[in-house]
Design a protein around this motif. Structure first.
Motif, PDB file in Angstrom:
ATOM      1  N   GLY A   1       0.809  -1.215   0.000  1.00  0.00           N
ATOM      2  CA  GLY A   1       0.000   0.000   0.000  1.00  0.00           C
ATOM      3  C   GLY A   1       0.841   1.262   0.000  1.00  0.00           C
ATOM      4  N   PRO A   2       0.170   2.398   0.091  1.00  0.00           N
ATOM      5  CA  PRO A   2       0.873   3.680   0.008  1.00  0.00           C
ATOM      6  C   PRO A   2       1.693   3.982   1.263  1.00  0.00           C
ATOM      7  CG  PRO A   2      -1.439   4.038   0.481  1.00  0.00           C
ATOM      8  CD  PRO A   2      -1.271   2.562   0.260  1.00  0.00           C
ATOM      9  N   VAL A   3       2.830   4.606   1.040  1.00  0.00           N
ATOM     10  CA  VAL A   3       3.706   5.044   2.129  1.00  0.00           C
ATOM     11  C   VAL A   3       3.946   6.537   1.914  1.00  0.00           C
ATOM     12  CG1 VAL A   3       5.996   4.844   3.160  1.00  0.00           C
ATOM     13  CG2 VAL A   3       4.822   2.802   2.343  1.00  0.00           C
ATOM     14  N   SER A   4       3.521   7.350   2.865  1.00  0.00           N
ATOM     15  CA  SER A   4       3.709   8.796   2.705  1.00  0.00           C
ATOM     16  C   SER A   4       5.112   9.222   3.128  1.00  0.00           C
ATOM     17  CB  SER A   4       2.653   9.569   3.488  1.00  0.00           C
ATOM     18  OG  SER A   4       2.780   9.328   4.873  1.00  0.00           O
ATOM     19  N   ARG A   5       5.632   8.583   4.169  1.00  0.00           N
ATOM     20  CA  ARG A   5       6.987   8.878   4.639  1.00  0.00           C
ATOM     21  C   ARG A   5       7.359   7.849   5.699  1.00  0.00           C
ATOM     22  NH1 ARG A   5       6.977  11.898   9.606  1.00  0.00           N
ATOM     23  NH2 ARG A   5       4.841  12.407  10.192  1.00  0.00           N
ATOM     24  N   TYR A   6       8.633   7.888   6.089  1.00  0.00           N
ATOM     25  CA  TYR A   6       9.100   7.010   7.162  1.00  0.00           C
ATOM     26  C   TYR A   6      10.097   7.781   8.007  1.00  0.00           C
ATOM     27  CZ  TYR A   6      13.125   6.332   4.084  1.00  0.00           C
ATOM     28  OH  TYR A   6      14.209   6.535   3.282  1.00  0.00           O
ATOM     29  N   ASN A   7      10.275   7.330   9.229  1.00  0.00           N
ATOM     30  CA  ASN A   7      11.186   7.972  10.174  1.00  0.00           C
ATOM     31  C   ASN A   7      11.978   6.877  10.891  1.00  0.00           C
ATOM     32  OD1 ASN A   7      12.378  10.002  11.714  1.00  0.00           O
ATOM     33  ND2 ASN A   7      10.772   9.952  13.261  1.00  0.00           N
ATOM     34  N   VAL A   8      13.306   7.000  10.886  1.00  0.00           N
ATOM     35  CA  VAL A   8      14.190   6.033  11.536  1.00  0.00           C
ATOM     36  C   VAL A   8      14.918   6.747  12.666  1.00  0.00           C
ATOM     37  CG1 VAL A   8      16.128   4.449  11.221  1.00  0.00           C
ATOM     38  CG2 VAL A   8      14.504   4.811   9.350  1.00  0.00           C
ATOM     39  N   PHE A   9      14.869   6.161  13.863  1.00  0.00           N
ATOM     40  CA  PHE A   9      15.575   6.764  14.997  1.00  0.00           C
ATOM     41  C   PHE A   9      15.993   5.683  15.982  1.00  0.00           C
ATOM     42  CE2 PHE A   9      11.036   6.901  15.680  1.00  0.00           C
ATOM     43  CZ  PHE A   9      10.837   6.531  16.995  1.00  0.00           C
ATOM     44  N   THR A  10      16.893   6.034  16.895  1.00  0.00           N
ATOM     45  CA  THR A  10      17.375   5.093  17.902  1.00  0.00           C
ATOM     46  C   THR A  10      16.876   5.499  19.283  1.00  0.00           C
ATOM     47  OG1 THR A  10      19.427   6.336  18.176  1.00  0.00           O
ATOM     48  CG2 THR A  10      19.468   4.505  16.615  1.00  0.00           C
ATOM     49  N   LEU A  11      16.731   4.516  20.140  1.00  0.00           N
ATOM     50  CA  LEU A  11      16.364   4.729  21.539  1.00  0.00           C
ATOM     51  C   LEU A  11      17.289   3.883  22.411  1.00  0.00           C
ATOM     52  CD1 LEU A  11      12.464   4.498  21.231  1.00  0.00           C
ATOM     53  CD2 LEU A  11      13.817   6.570  21.559  1.00  0.00           C
ATOM     54  N   THR A  12      17.417   4.275  23.660  1.00  0.00           N
ATOM     55  CA  THR A  12      18.260   3.527  24.595  1.00  0.00           C
ATOM     56  C   THR A  12      17.418   3.061  25.784  1.00  0.00           C
ATOM     57  OG1 THR A  12      18.895   5.559  25.760  1.00  0.00           O
ATOM     58  CG2 THR A  12      20.342   4.803  23.984  1.00  0.00           C
ATOM     59  N   GLN A  13      18.020   2.190  26.578  1.00  0.00           N
ATOM     60  CA  GLN A  13      17.453   1.644  27.818  1.00  0.00           C
ATOM     61  C   GLN A  13      16.121   0.953  27.590  1.00  0.00           C
ATOM     62  OE1 GLN A  13      17.492   4.852  30.661  1.00  0.00           O
ATOM     63  NE2 GLN A  13      19.697   4.795  30.844  1.00  0.00           N
ATOM     64  N   PRO A  14      16.035  -0.094  26.834  1.00  0.00           N
ATOM     65  CA  PRO A  14      17.086  -0.831  26.143  1.00  0.00           C
ATOM     66  C   PRO A  14      17.378  -0.248  24.758  1.00  0.00           C
ATOM     67  CG  PRO A  14      15.036  -2.017  25.936  1.00  0.00           C
ATOM     68  CD  PRO A  14      14.753  -0.824  26.812  1.00  0.00           C
ATOM     69  N   ASN A  15      18.535  -0.619  24.220  1.00  0.00           N
ATOM     70  CA  ASN A  15      18.954  -0.129  22.907  1.00  0.00           C
ATOM     71  C   ASN A  15      18.054  -0.714  21.820  1.00  0.00           C
ATOM     72  OD1 ASN A  15      21.124   1.248  24.007  1.00  0.00           O
ATOM     73  ND2 ASN A  15      22.556  -0.429  23.675  1.00  0.00           N
ATOM     74  N   ARG A  16      17.636   0.160  20.900  1.00  0.00           N
ATOM     75  CA  ARG A  16      16.820  -0.306  19.773  1.00  0.00           C
ATOM     76  C   ARG A  16      16.804   0.734  18.666  1.00  0.00           C
ATOM     77  NH1 ARG A  16      14.352   1.385  24.102  1.00  0.00           N
ATOM     78  NH2 ARG A  16      12.381   2.476  24.105  1.00  0.00           N
ATOM     79  N   VAL A  17      16.521   0.252  17.458  1.00  0.00           N
ATOM     80  CA  VAL A  17      16.316   1.108  16.304  1.00  0.00           C
ATOM     81  C   VAL A  17      14.825   1.019  15.966  1.00  0.00           C
ATOM     82  CG1 VAL A  17      16.788   1.428  13.836  1.00  0.00           C
ATOM     83  CG2 VAL A  17      18.661   0.860  15.408  1.00  0.00           C
ATOM     84  N   VAL A  18      14.189   2.167  15.810  1.00  0.00           N
ATOM     85  CA  VAL A  18      12.754   2.222  15.549  1.00  0.00           C
ATOM     86  C   VAL A  18      12.528   2.793  14.168  1.00  0.00           C
ATOM     87  CG1 VAL A  18      10.546   3.176  16.335  1.00  0.00           C
ATOM     88  CG2 VAL A  18      12.306   2.544  18.007  1.00  0.00           C
ATOM     89  N   VAL A  19      11.622   2.172  13.410  1.00  0.00           N
ATOM     90  CA  VAL A  19      11.255   2.642  12.083  1.00  0.00           C
ATOM     91  C   VAL A  19       9.749   2.835  12.062  1.00  0.00           C
ATOM     92  CG1 VAL A  19      11.346   2.199   9.604  1.00  0.00           C
ATOM     93  CG2 VAL A  19      13.135   1.271  11.098  1.00  0.00           C
ATOM     94  N   ASP A  20       9.300   4.076  11.949  1.00  0.00           N
ATOM     95  CA  ASP A  20       7.886   4.379  11.806  1.00  0.00           C
ATOM     96  C   ASP A  20       7.583   4.597  10.327  1.00  0.00           C
ATOM     97  OD1 ASP A  20       7.463   4.214  14.534  1.00  0.00           O
ATOM     98  OD2 ASP A  20       7.593   6.379  14.863  1.00  0.00           O
ATOM     99  N   ILE A  21       6.607   3.864   9.810  1.00  0.00           N
ATOM    100  CA  ILE A  21       6.242   3.947   8.395  1.00  0.00           C
ATOM    101  C   ILE A  21       4.801   4.445   8.340  1.00  0.00           C
ATOM    102  CG2 ILE A  21       6.013   2.652   6.248  1.00  0.00           C
ATOM    103  CD1 ILE A  21       8.045   0.637   7.702  1.00  0.00           C
ATOM    104  N   TYR A  22       4.620   5.653   7.802  1.00  0.00           N
ATOM    105  CA  TYR A  22       3.335   6.332   7.803  1.00  0.00           C
ATOM    106  C   TYR A  22       2.530   6.003   6.549  1.00  0.00           C
ATOM    107  CZ  TYR A  22       5.399   8.805  11.661  1.00  0.00           C
ATOM    108  OH  TYR A  22       5.996   9.108  12.849  1.00  0.00           O
ATOM    109  N   ARG A  23       1.211   5.818   6.743  1.00  0.00           N
ATOM    110  CA  ARG A  23       0.309   5.532   5.625  1.00  0.00           C
ATOM    111  C   ARG A  23      -0.193   6.826   5.021  1.00  0.00           C
ATOM    112  NH1 ARG A  23      -0.604   1.470   9.394  1.00  0.00           N
ATOM    113  NH2 ARG A  23      -2.190   2.326  10.691  1.00  0.00           N
TER     114      ARG A  23
END
Length: 176
Positions: free
Chosen positions: A154-176
């Motif tokens: 389906g359609p993807v308007s944009r995405y955002n990639v960022f990191t967080l700590t405690q615990p360490n992780r990479v987050v990817v938000d994909i917007y419709r």
């Protein structure tokens, strides 16, 4: 007859006690969790990937081990094809309408490459699957790097990639 019981008691009770002690020790030993070999990565390990849907977007989370956070680059494409580090063309196994490619610099797949070698299916409104594409180790002075592909529907308007700590992780938000 009474003497026979006493003789049997002297033989059976110590044997039964020894048997119960052995079984108790075996049970105690097996009840203790075994120490698994610790995962070893040069910088940081990618341990898991998970996803969930939210109002207006889907979120993919890459759980990381301890260590310095990786540098992550992302690119969006309508092609399921990608190049391996050796220059060979390859393709994402789960097909969709578009794809998000992520490169984790200074991160290794660690045990994840052995436990999740196949695509992870999510079937969310936008995120269909993720797949470990390839990884390199810290060999001959090269920086460790790991690549993932996320299959989108389906359609993807944009995405955002960022990191967080405690615990360490990479987050990817994909917007419709």
């Amino acid at each position: 007859m009474h003497a026979t019981r006493r003789v049997l008691a002297h033989l059976v009770v110590p044997a039964a006690t020894a048997l119960l002690a052995t079984l108790g020790a075996a049970t105690t030993a097996s009840a203790t969790p075994s120490q698994a070999a610790a995962e070893v990565c040069e910088d940081i390990c990618i341990d898991d990937v998970r996803a969930a849907t939210h109002t207006g977007y889907d979120r993919v989370v890459f759980d990381l081990g301890a260590g310095p956070l990786p540098t992550v680059t992302a690119s969006h494409s309508t092609s399921p094809g990608f190049m391996t580090p050796g220059g060979e063309p390859s393709q994402i196994r789960t097909l969709g309408s578009s794809y998000l490619y992520l490169n984790f610099k200074d991160a290794e797949a660690g045990d994840f490459s052995e436990t999740n070698p196949s695509p992870e299916l999510f079937n969310l409104p936008t995120v269909k699957a993720s797949q470990l594409l390839w990884w390199t180790s810290n060999i001959l002075g090269f920086t460790p790097e790991t690549a993932f592909g996320i299959t989108l529907n389906g359609p993807v308007s944009r995405y955002n990639v960022f990191t967080l700590t405690q615990p360490n992780r990479v987050v990817v938000d994909i917007y419709r």
